[in-house]
Write a protein that holds these residues in place. Structure first.
Motif, PDB file in Angstrom:
ATOM      1  N   ALA A  84      52.321  54.649  38.443  1.00  0.00           N
ATOM      2  CA  ALA A  84      51.062  54.345  39.139  1.00  0.00           C
ATOM      3  C   ALA A  84      49.870  54.794  38.289  1.00  0.00           C
ATOM      4  O   ALA A  84      48.914  54.037  38.094  1.00  0.00           O
ATOM      5  N   ASP A  85      49.939  56.022  37.760  1.00  0.00           N
ATOM      6  CA  ASP A  85      48.843  56.547  36.941  1.00  0.00           C
ATOM      7  C   ASP A  85      48.682  55.726  35.662  1.00  0.00           C
ATOM      8  O   ASP A  85      47.575  55.407  35.254  1.00  0.00           O
ATOM      9  N   ALA A  86      49.838  55.396  35.042  1.00  0.00           N
ATOM     10  CA  ALA A  86      49.790  54.639  33.789  1.00  0.00           C
ATOM     11  C   ALA A  86      49.154  53.272  34.026  1.00  0.00           C
ATOM     12  O   ALA A  86      48.290  52.836  33.264  1.00  0.00           O
ATOM     13  N   SER A  87      49.561  52.599  35.126  1.00  0.00           N
ATOM     14  CA  SER A  87      49.012  51.264  35.421  1.00  0.00           C
ATOM     15  C   SER A  87      47.510  51.363  35.627  1.00  0.00           C
ATOM     16  O   SER A  87      46.749  50.536  35.125  1.00  0.00           O
ATOM     17  N   HIS A  88      47.102  52.395  36.350  1.00  0.00           N
ATOM     18  CA  HIS A  88      45.679  52.580  36.623  1.00  0.00           C
ATOM     19  C   HIS A  88      44.903  52.784  35.313  1.00  0.00           C
ATOM     20  O   HIS A  88      43.880  52.148  35.080  1.00  0.00           O
ATOM     21  N   GLU A  89      45.435  53.644  34.463  1.00  0.00           N
ATOM     22  CA  GLU A  89      44.751  53.947  33.203  1.00  0.00           C
ATOM     23  C   GLU A  89      44.740  52.741  32.260  1.00  0.00           C
ATOM     24  O   GLU A  89      43.810  52.574  31.487  1.00  0.00           O
ATOM     25  N   LEU A  90      45.804  51.909  32.309  1.00  0.00           N
ATOM     26  CA  LEU A  90      45.838  50.716  31.446  1.00  0.00           C
ATOM     27  C   LEU A  90      44.845  49.678  31.938  1.00  0.00           C
ATOM     28  O   LEU A  90      44.264  48.932  31.156  1.00  0.00           O
ATOM     29  N   ARG A  91      44.649  49.633  33.266  1.00  0.00           N
ATOM     30  CA  ARG A  91      43.797  48.600  33.835  1.00  0.00           C
ATOM     31  C   ARG A  91      42.324  48.791  33.438  1.00  0.00           C
ATOM     32  O   ARG A  91      41.610  47.821  33.230  1.00  0.00           O
ATOM     33  N   THR A  92      41.892  50.049  33.329  1.00  0.00           N
ATOM     34  CA  THR A  92      40.471  50.300  33.043  1.00  0.00           C
ATOM     35  C   THR A  92      40.026  49.686  31.703  1.00  0.00           C
ATOM     36  O   THR A  92      39.105  48.872  31.699  1.00  0.00           O
ATOM     37  N   PRO A  93      40.678  50.010  30.581  1.00  0.00           N
ATOM     38  CA  PRO A  93      40.234  49.366  29.332  1.00  0.00           C
ATOM     39  C   PRO A  93      40.477  47.862  29.315  1.00  0.00           C
ATOM     40  O   PRO A  93      39.688  47.105  28.768  1.00  0.00           O
ATOM     41  N   LEU A  94      41.586  47.418  29.970  1.00  0.00           N
ATOM     42  CA  LEU A  94      41.873  45.981  30.004  1.00  0.00           C
ATOM     43  C   LEU A  94      40.743  45.219  30.688  1.00  0.00           C
ATOM     44  O   LEU A  94      40.313  44.168  30.217  1.00  0.00           O
ATOM     45  N   THR A  95      40.250  45.761  31.794  1.00  0.00           N
ATOM     46  CA  THR A  95      39.163  45.108  32.521  1.00  0.00           C
ATOM     47  C   THR A  95      37.918  45.044  31.646  1.00  0.00           C
ATOM     48  O   THR A  95      37.271  44.002  31.559  1.00  0.00           O
ATOM     49  N   ALA A  96      37.617  46.152  30.972  1.00  0.00           N
ATOM     50  CA  ALA A  96      36.429  46.177  30.109  1.00  0.00           C
ATOM     51  C   ALA A  96      36.530  45.130  29.003  1.00  0.00           C
ATOM     52  O   ALA A  96      35.563  44.431  28.701  1.00  0.00           O
ATOM     53  N   ILE A  97      37.726  44.987  28.414  1.00  0.00           N
ATOM     54  CA  ILE A  97      37.921  44.004  27.332  1.00  0.00           C
ATOM     55  C   ILE A  97      37.757  42.591  27.883  1.00  0.00           C
ATOM     56  O   ILE A  97      37.040  41.762  27.312  1.00  0.00           O
ATOM     57  N   LEU A  98      38.398  42.337  29.020  1.00  0.00           N
ATOM     58  CA  LEU A  98      38.345  41.006  29.624  1.00  0.00           C
ATOM     59  C   LEU A  98      36.915  40.614  29.979  1.00  0.00           C
ATOM     60  O   LEU A  98      36.466  39.508  29.646  1.00  0.00           O
ATOM     61  N   VAL A  99      36.186  41.506  30.612  1.00  0.00           N
ATOM     62  CA  VAL A  99      34.805  41.230  31.015  1.00  0.00           C
ATOM     63  C   VAL A  99      33.965  40.883  29.792  1.00  0.00           C
ATOM     64  O   VAL A  99      33.211  39.907  29.782  1.00  0.00           O
ATOM     65  N   ASN A 100      34.125  41.659  28.715  1.00  0.00           N
ATOM     66  CA  ASN A 100      33.319  41.419  27.517  1.00  0.00           C
ATOM     67  C   ASN A 100      33.715  40.141  26.795  1.00  0.00           C
ATOM     68  O   ASN A 100      32.858  39.446  26.250  1.00  0.00           O
ATOM     69  N   LEU A 101      35.020  39.825  26.806  1.00  0.00           N
ATOM     70  CA  LEU A 101      35.460  38.563  26.189  1.00  0.00           C
ATOM     71  C   LEU A 101      34.894  37.382  26.962  1.00  0.00           C
ATOM     72  O   LEU A 101      34.411  36.405  26.384  1.00  0.00           O
ATOM     73  N   GLU A 102      34.928  37.467  28.284  1.00  0.00           N
ATOM     74  CA  GLU A 102      34.404  36.372  29.114  1.00  0.00           C
ATOM     75  C   GLU A 102      32.916  36.154  28.846  1.00  0.00           C
ATOM     76  O   GLU A 102      32.444  35.033  28.748  1.00  0.00           O
ATOM     77  N   ARG A 103      32.190  37.265  28.716  1.00  0.00           N
ATOM     78  CA  ARG A 103      30.755  37.169  28.441  1.00  0.00           C
ATOM     79  C   ARG A 103      30.497  36.494  27.094  1.00  0.00           C
ATOM     80  O   ARG A 103      29.571  35.725  26.934  1.00  0.00           O
ATOM     81  N   LEU A 104      31.379  36.827  26.092  1.00  0.00           N
ATOM     82  CA  LEU A 104      31.216  36.213  24.762  1.00  0.00           C
ATOM     83  C   LEU A 104      31.387  34.702  24.838  1.00  0.00           C
ATOM     84  O   LEU A 104      30.654  33.950  24.221  1.00  0.00           O
ATOM     85  N   PHE A 105      32.372  34.267  25.633  1.00  0.00           N
ATOM     86  CA  PHE A 105      32.638  32.830  25.740  1.00  0.00           C
ATOM     87  C   PHE A 105      31.517  32.091  26.470  1.00  0.00           C
ATOM     88  O   PHE A 105      31.349  30.895  26.306  1.00  0.00           O
ATOM     89  N   ARG A 106      30.756  32.820  27.268  1.00  0.00           N
ATOM     90  CA  ARG A 106      29.690  32.174  28.042  1.00  0.00           C
ATOM     91  C   ARG A 106      28.539  31.712  27.129  1.00  0.00           C
ATOM     92  O   ARG A 106      27.808  30.811  27.443  1.00  0.00           O
TER      93      ARG A 106
END
Ligand code: ADP
Length: 257
Positions: free
Chosen positions: A40-62
């Motif tokens: 549970a902790d590992a999934s939570h910790e992995l999700r935080t940087p993944l979300t940041a990367i995804l959000v920034n990639l999406e913004r780049l494509f815009r």
């Protein structure tokens, strides 16, 4: 190109994360509740940087017509979070392997004084950049029986923390000496220190003092739990004393044989 590179790293990280989750289910010695908490902790910790990367990639494509200069901040965040992710995955794999007794400690004669010297030399370069004064007092020769790679990892974790949590103009002092049938290593800094109430939890997985404070520094909250595992595997002891705003000292005591 950077975006694609980031995306590839993310995929690698996810695959490694899934591998980890599978491995984390295998350990024999760790209780079921602990395994569940770890996942549970590992999934939570992995999700935080993944979300940041995804959000920034999406913004780049815009904004496909924007230049790299215009989007440099998003690219920087993407790279920073990817680094965080790969460190996290490496640390998680180390812990998952140690839980399942897959990581063996090599017992061989080694010169601890030389190892400490080698590690501190690397950190001395980084300390100069941060205007931190790093001093050493290393007795020699100091021969012990242990695993050179793991002891190197242990020293790097403690030195990296000392550097991370010490502000510009501070000091780090490293000593290494023989005391009877043991060798003691002290890593003392004049950094931000650790609140008294947090000290008992320092070696817990994912523990970081005050998440807001720690978020400004790169880290996973796994370093000290890996350090504790390495020390235990060498039948040694690790202790800490700290005062907020004054500094922190970590003491290692390792048997010679
Ligand atoms: P991290 O990756 O966050 O540095 P660690 O497990 O290595 O994780 O350390 C856990 C927490 O202990 C850190 O987040 C930090 O709050 C605190 N800490 C560790 N070493 C020091 C130090 N030398 N000075 C101040 N705080 C420290």
């Amino acid at each position: 190109v950077v975006a694609i590179g980031d995306a590839v790293s993310v995929v690698i990280a996810i695959v490694a994360g899934l591998f980890l989750a599978r491995r984390a289910l295998i350990p024999i010695q760790v209780s079921w509740e602990k395994q569940q908490q770890f996942i549970a902790d590992a999934s939570h910790e992995l999700r935080t940087p993944l979300t940041a990367i995804l959000v920034n990639l999406e913004r780049l494509f815009r904004y496909p017509d924007h230049t790299i200069e215009q989007e440099s901040e998003k690219i920087m965040i993407g790279m920073q979070e990817t680094r965080r992710l790969s460190k996290l995955v490496a640390d998680l794999l180390t812990l998952a392997r140690s839980d399942s007794n897959e990581l063996q400690i090599m017992k061989q004669k080694l010169r601890l004084d030389e190892l400490v010297q080698k590690c501190t030399q690397v950190f001395a370069q980084m300390a100069i950049v941060k205007e931190i004064n790093l001093e050493t007092e290393i007795e020699q020769p100091l021969e012990i029986v242990g695993d050179e790679e793991r002891l190197h990892q242990l020293l790097v974790i403690l030195l990296d923390n000392a550097l991370k949590y010490t502000n510009e103009g501070g000091k780090i002092f490293v000593s290494c000496k023989r005391e009877g049938q043991r060798v003691t290593v002290m890593i003392k800094d004049t950094g931000i220190g650790i609140p008294k109430d947090d000290i008992p939890y320092l070696f817990d997985r994912f523990f970081r003092v005050d998440k807001m404070r720690s978020r400004q520094t790169e880290g996973t909250g796994l370093g000290l739990s890996i350090a504790k595992w390495i020390v235990d595997a060498h039948h040694g002891k690790i202790q800490v004393s700290s005062e907020e705003g004054v500094g922190t000292s970590f003491y290692l005591s390792l048997p010679i044989k």
